[in-house]
Design a protein around this motif. Sequence first.
Motif, PDB file in Angstrom:
ATOM      1  N   ASN A  40       0.793  -1.346   0.092  1.00 56.91           N
ATOM      2  CA  ASN A  40      -0.082  -0.043   0.184  1.00 56.91           C
ATOM      3  C   ASN A  40       0.751   1.194   0.204  1.00 56.91           C
ATOM      4  O   ASN A  40       0.113   2.419  -0.243  1.00 56.91           O
ATOM      5  CB  ASN A  40      -0.910  -0.015   1.349  1.00 56.91           C
ATOM      6  N   THR A  42      -2.578   2.436  -3.189  1.00 57.16           N
ATOM      7  CA  THR A  42      -3.599   1.827  -2.514  1.00 57.16           C
ATOM      8  C   THR A  42      -4.732   1.665  -3.462  1.00 57.16           C
ATOM      9  O   THR A  42      -4.885   2.189  -4.681  1.00 57.16           O
ATOM     10  CB  THR A  42      -4.013   2.700  -1.495  1.00 57.16           C
ATOM     11  N   HIS A  72      -6.089   5.985  -1.011  1.00 55.59           N
ATOM     12  CA  HIS A  72      -7.118   5.324  -1.796  1.00 55.59           C
ATOM     13  C   HIS A  72      -7.810   6.341  -2.440  1.00 55.59           C
ATOM     14  O   HIS A  72      -9.126   6.157  -2.842  1.00 55.59           O
ATOM     15  CB  HIS A  72      -8.346   4.847  -0.866  1.00 55.59           C
ATOM     16  N   SER A  78      -2.979  -1.106   4.847  1.00 58.83           N
ATOM     17  CA  SER A  78      -3.877  -0.206   4.669  1.00 58.83           C
ATOM     18  C   SER A  78      -4.910  -0.551   5.700  1.00 58.83           C
ATOM     19  O   SER A  78      -4.770  -1.387   6.511  1.00 58.83           O
ATOM     20  CB  SER A  78      -4.654   0.025   3.334  1.00 58.83           C
TER      21      SER A  78
END
Length: 380
Positions: A6, A10, A203, A353
């Motif tokens: 990550n 991500t 993300h 993550s």
Amino acid sequence: MIYFDNSATTKPFKEVLDSFVTVSSEYYGNPSSLHSMGAQAEKLLSQAREQVSTFLKVKPAEIYFTSGGTEGNNLAIKGSALLHKNKGRHLITTSVEHPSVRTAMEQLEQEGFEITYLPVDEFGRISVANLEKEIRKDTILISIMHVNNEVGTVQPITEIGALLKKYPTILFHVDAIQSVGKIPLSLYENRVDFCSISAHKFHGLKGTGALFIREGARLAPLFSGGNQERKLRSGTENVAGAVAMAKALRMTFTKAEAGLEGMQKIQSVLRKGLTEIDGVQLHTPNEKAAPHILNFSLTGIKSEVFIHSLEQKGIFVSTTSACSSKKKSPSKTLLEMGVPETLAESAIRISLSFENRMEEAITALEAFKESAKQLRKVMK
């Protein structure tokens, strides 16, 4: 599949992808256009800027959208150096920075600037006392990453910020790309002038990021064109990307409390389990380290061989920074920490993550043990 890479990137949240698609398909006007579609796009861009500033606890006018961490770092470093070169040509950074900082500094050296690269201790951390010794009358910028992207070491940003209150003319840039949503950082209290973030580390989507530029701090633009982003970042704004980044940041901060607790527990289990594997040496320090990064070496096993062995089991980890991993050279960060080259060539980075689960850690540890055992048999 178990994804433990990550820090390289991500997986975007579904809601983030949905927001990007919605804006791209329904609000696709150019925010510089005078008609109503342009006005709609400009409103969305302003809302995204305000949301990002809210979570960073700064003013909306201090947020400038970029294409990601590399551009943000280059704009902060080269932009400040070029604008203030008549005041001085000395910059200070560390010997373990991300390539986007290191290479920017090397390019400035070719233009007549002088760069001081601060050494680190065995934990990958600089000495603030040593930093102060290197400050000169012609020092114009100090650039220090918050969290090291390879070993997770947290640099003493608070102590540096306190020190720099005695040197009001020196600009302070912080690369916070690995720390957003994981390690708190008050930009105002720590006297930060510039701060880079990148959406795909929390993300969001690749190709989107932001640079905090403190009110009153000035930079020379690197791009010429239509004077977007208040003349500092020309180019038609990526409205959908900015909206998606704001969404990703909001979701990250919403998940942070529970997510960090779970992440720390997973890292603890991984750390303990790794120490029980024969030939493992941990490089991530026990204290003052980020909760999502764990770096270790397996003696006698090349990192790329181990990575491909794990990949066959559906487990994805990495070696060094994703930007350097294909060079197949030992981690510069580990070498600067005093790790022998043979160990540095065997380094593996696990990066978590909030989406990772404890079951994944337990499964991965068994795979680590199995792969290490199998590879050592083959290599005998």
